[in-house]
Design an enzyme around this catalytic site. Structure first.
Site, PDB file in Angstrom:
ATOM      1  CG  HIS A 174      -1.847   1.118   1.329  1.00  9.04           C
ATOM      2  ND1 HIS A 174      -3.174   1.023   0.963  1.00  9.04           N
ATOM      3  CD2 HIS A 174      -1.668   2.396   1.766  1.00  9.04           C
ATOM      4  CE1 HIS A 174      -3.771   2.190   1.167  1.00  9.04           C
ATOM      5  NE2 HIS A 174      -2.877   3.033   1.656  1.00  9.04           N
ATOM      6  CD  GLU A 175       1.760   3.470   3.738  1.00  7.26           C
ATOM      7  OE1 GLU A 175       1.924   4.500   3.072  1.00  7.26           O
ATOM      8  OE2 GLU A 175       0.824   3.333   4.551  1.00  7.26           O
ATOM      9  CG  HIS A 219       0.014   6.134  -0.662  1.00  8.48           C
ATOM     10  ND1 HIS A 219      -1.033   6.756  -1.297  1.00  8.48           N
ATOM     11  CD2 HIS A 219      -0.546   5.363   0.320  1.00  8.48           C
ATOM     12  CE1 HIS A 219      -2.172   6.392  -0.736  1.00  8.48           C
ATOM     13  NE2 HIS A 219      -1.911   5.544   0.246  1.00  8.48           N
TER      14      HIS A 219
END
Length: 522
Positions: free
Chosen positions: A137-138, A141
């Protein structure tokens, strides 16, 4: 070194916004968030983290080098993120429906019902899967921001209470200066990467039988992986054994084992509603043709509080009442169930017929009578056949399990649903005699992929919620910027109204899933 400026840290199993403001020194330049080296850690009684900066430059170079391709990729993710926000919001509104989908959604997303007890090994799978999916997920980003020319300050991996998580820190002013469409790409990148990761896990599960086919057979037999000491089958089955059948019906996969147990339990419940004879006897329709000589040699039990009680490990049996024969004489006797299950079957309670169930109804050969075990309503009488694979002879391929001396049968009496969930099974069987770890390897991989799929899917939905401190807040705020006819003040009011309503409805949904919707314990 003192760092000024507002910095927001996100807590979930890592949830919240990626907009963390960096500090500035006296001349306005952005300061690094470390005193030296590639890592920095922070700890308190309920929180500890590890900040990593060694990946800053590689991710930044990757984002700049493939900026065009990444912008196209994350533009697709933008569409997915906005659609996910709308769908999750629709689900929250459906909580006002008289029959909400809370329990079914929880089972589909988390992989188990809220009433399911998670074992220690299951908690380890969830913990590791959470760490992996959070990093994915990170990374989304970070790559999205790098493609927009924004370099992250650090990646942090943390544990808040018992929940693992992670976050990426960006310069707040640079992120705020991006056009709304570009910022939206960054905010949606996390849920987009989690969704793609879900698809990869599902694809891996689909191809797993093919990838392991040189070493394992799949779907040909049901192999025991683990029998916990608290399981009612402990001592009867051992790791490596093959479950042959349940009540005479062959089972090949764990899903078939659970489905068949549910069918048999439902049949038992329906029969229980049509039972007769009070609490002394329960007619479940599963009988055995017992020789009269064995009945005459059996032990006689005693009536205790309207129940027929047998000594030791003996089981009470009585004559089965049937509609297709004249009413037999009443017989109650205590017999050894291990000897009875080897006899021919009678009665109409068996789901299917087998080689040992040649008679119709309650008709038995001359010199035998149809007896059934005395049970209480809600208690199942189920035969489980198994095959030992501890020796080379028993694991030989193609052996007839009906004539092999390696096959045994025992009777389980009790809660069938709880029993079926108490043992860990796999559809993968080694082609050769291997050690325990190698036998368990397919199950470990399958459970890891399955758990990672559900955790990643959960993060997609949770980060799409229009609530405070989650990615949904940033996505919603950026979407409102496209409503140019609204003044900044009205946009702010609309954002706060949506976030307050979304947070309230989310709490209601979680309350229904984990508390109100719990089925009664069995």
């Amino acid at each position: 070194m003192e760092i000024s400026g507002r910095r927001m840290r996100r807590f979930r199993m890592r949830f919240g916004r990626n907009r963390l403001a960096g500090g500035e020194n006296d001349d306005g330049s952005v300061l690094p968030t470390r005193n030296g080296g590639n890592t920095e850690n922070e700890a308190s009684c309920c929180y500890c983290d590890l900040k990593i900066t060694m990946f800053n430059e590689p991710i930044s170079r990757l984002g700049r080098r493939f900026s065009g391709a990444m912008k196209i990729w994350f533009s697709i993710g933008l569409g997915f993120g906005v659609a996910s926000l709308l769908l999750v919001t629709l689900f929250l509104l459906l909580q006002f429906h008289p029959k909400p989908l809370s329990n079914r959604l929880a089972s589909a997303v988390f992989g188990f019902s809220p009433s399911t007890r998670v074992s220690l090994s299951g908690f380890v799978y969830v913990f590791v899967s959470t760490v992996i999916t959070v990093l994915v997920h990170e990374l989304g980003h970070a790559l999205a921001a790098a493609s927009e020319g924004i370099q992250m300050e650090y990646i942090a991996v943390f544990i808040a209470a018992i929940f693992p998580g992670g976050l990426v820190a960006f310069d707040h002013d640079l992120l705020q200066s991006l056009p709304s469409f570009n910022a939206l790409r960054v905010y949606c990148a996390g849920v987009w990467h989690n969704a793609v990761f879900c698809a990869l896990c599902a694809f891996g599960l689909f191809l797993l039988p093919v990838m392991l086919s040189p070493f394992y057979k799949h779907g040909e037999s049901l192999v025991v992986v683990d029998v916990p000491s608290k399981s009612p089958l402990f001592g009867y089955l051992s790791p490596g054994d093959t479950v042959v059948s349940l009540d005479g019906i062959r089972v090949y996969k764990p899903s078939e084992w659970l489905e068949l147990a549910a069918i048999l339990d439902k049949q038992n419940t329906e029969t229980s509603n049509a039972s007769f004879g009070g609490s002394r006897r329960f007619h479940h329709g599963k009988g055995y043709c017992v020789p009269i000589s064995m009945v005459e040699e059996g032990f006689k039990g005693k009536m205790v509080e309207n129940r027929y009680v047998c000594p030791g490990d003996l089981t009470p049996f009585s004559t089965m009442p049937c509609s297709d024969v004249a009413a037999p004489r009443e017989v109650s006797v205590c017999l050894d169930a291990k000897d009875i299950v080897k006899l021919n079957k009678c009665g109409d309670g068996w789901v299917t017929t087998s080689e040992t169930h040649d008679n119709s109804g309650c008709v038995c050969p001359q010199g035998e009578m149809c007896l059934q075990a005395m049970q209480s309503p809600g208690i199942s009488w189920t035969e489980i056949s198994y095959k030992r694979t501890s020796s080379l002879d028993c694991s030989r391929l193609g052996m007839d399990f009906n004539t092999s001396s390696c096959v045994g049968t025992f009777v389980f009496v009790g809660d069938l649903i709880a029993m079926s969930r108490s043992v860990q099974l796999t559809a993968y069987q080694p082609r050769w005699l291997l050690n325990y770890f190698v036998k368990s390897f397919p199950d470990i991989v399958e459970r890891s992929l399955t758990c990672t799929f559900h955790v990643s899917l959960a993060l997609v939905l949770l980060n799409s919620l229009p609530v405070y401190y989650l990615d949904g807040e940033s996505i919603l705020e950026s979407c409102l910027q496209f409503f140019t006819w609204l003044s900044p003040r009205k946009k702010k009011k609309a954002l706060q109204l949506c976030l307050f309503g979304g947070s309230l409805l989310s709490l209601l949904a979680f309350f229904r899933i984990f508390f109100v919707g719990l089925p009664p314990s069995r």
